[in-house]
Design a protein around this motif. Structure first.
Motif, short mmCIF file in Angstrom:
data_model
loop_
_atom_site.label_atom_id
_atom_site.label_comp_id
_atom_site.label_asym_id
_atom_site.label_seq_id
_atom_site.Cartn_x
_atom_site.Cartn_y
_atom_site.Cartn_z
N PRO A 63 0.83 -1.21 0.00
CA PRO A 63 0.00 0.00 0.00
C PRO A 63 0.87 1.26 0.00
O PRO A 63 1.85 1.34 0.74
N VAL A 64 0.49 2.23 -0.84
CA VAL A 64 1.24 3.49 -0.90
C VAL A 64 0.35 4.67 -0.52
O VAL A 64 0.75 5.82 -0.65
N ARG A 65 -0.84 4.35 -0.04
CA ARG A 65 -1.76 5.40 0.37
C ARG A 65 -2.45 4.98 1.66
O ARG A 65 -2.93 3.85 1.77
N PRO A 66 -2.51 5.87 2.64
CA PRO A 66 -3.20 5.53 3.90
C PRO A 66 -4.64 5.09 3.64
O PRO A 66 -5.32 5.61 2.74
N GLY A 67 -5.08 4.10 4.41
CA GLY A 67 -6.43 3.61 4.29
C GLY A 67 -6.58 2.45 3.33
O GLY A 67 -7.66 1.88 3.19
N TYR A 68 -5.50 2.07 2.66
CA TYR A 68 -5.55 0.93 1.73
C TYR A 68 -4.67 -0.18 2.29
O TYR A 68 -3.55 -0.39 1.86
N GLY A 69 -5.14 -0.86 3.30
CA GLY A 69 -4.35 -1.90 3.94
C GLY A 69 -3.75 -1.40 5.24
O GLY A 69 -4.04 -0.28 5.68
N GLY A 70 -2.92 -2.20 5.84
CA GLY A 70 -2.33 -1.87 7.14
C GLY A 70 -1.25 -0.82 7.04
O GLY A 70 -1.52 0.37 6.93
N ALA A 71 0.00 -1.26 7.03
CA ALA A 71 1.13 -0.33 6.94
C ALA A 71 1.11 0.34 5.56
O ALA A 71 0.58 -0.20 4.60
N THR A 72 1.71 1.51 5.49
CA THR A 72 1.78 2.24 4.23
C THR A 72 3.23 2.62 3.95
O THR A 72 3.92 3.09 4.83
N TRP A 73 3.66 2.40 2.72
CA TRP A 73 5.00 2.77 2.31
C TRP A 73 4.97 4.16 1.69
O TRP A 73 3.97 4.57 1.11
N THR A 74 6.06 4.85 1.78
CA THR A 74 6.19 6.15 1.14
C THR A 74 6.60 5.93 -0.31
O THR A 74 7.56 5.19 -0.59
N TRP A 75 5.89 6.56 -1.21
CA TRP A 75 6.13 6.44 -2.65
C TRP A 75 6.54 7.80 -3.17
O TRP A 75 5.94 8.81 -2.82
#
Length: 108
Positions: A63-75
């Protein structure tokens, strides 16, 4: 293990792979590093889905956007040669751990 460039392939997101004995999605028919962007309900990029760069055929979603899965990576916003931080660690199957930097998967 050598670095593996991203191979953009919308087929990564199709249900042509198979579930293995542990009900994990596998795509041994696609080359390692094959990837596509996944859009959220608002049609904006939400995650990167990829075939594991180690060659095991396992699938990963980052996931690269908050709210789409658990942890979020910075893109970094680059669609063709993305950089994601922090590192990617597959918790199942092969346990591949590495980075996606400027469109290249590099193992730790």
């Amino acid at each position: 293990m050598n670095p593996v460039p991203v191979i953009w392939n919308d087929g990564v997101n199709t249900v042509e792979g198979h579930l293995d004995d542990l009900a994990k999605w596998q795509r041994p028919d696609l080359p390692p590093g094959s990837a596509c962007w996944v859009n959220g309900l608002d049609d904006q990029i939400a995650a990167l889905r990829f075939v594991c760069p180690c060659g095991c055929g396992g699938m990963g979603t980052v996931p690269v956007r908050p709210g789409y899965g658990g942890a979020t990576w910075t893109w970094d916003g680059n669609k063709e040669s993305p950089t994601l931080t922090p590192s990617i660690l597959r918790l199942s199957d092969c346990k591949w751990h590495g980075y996606l930097t400027k469109g290249v998967f590099t193992p730790c």
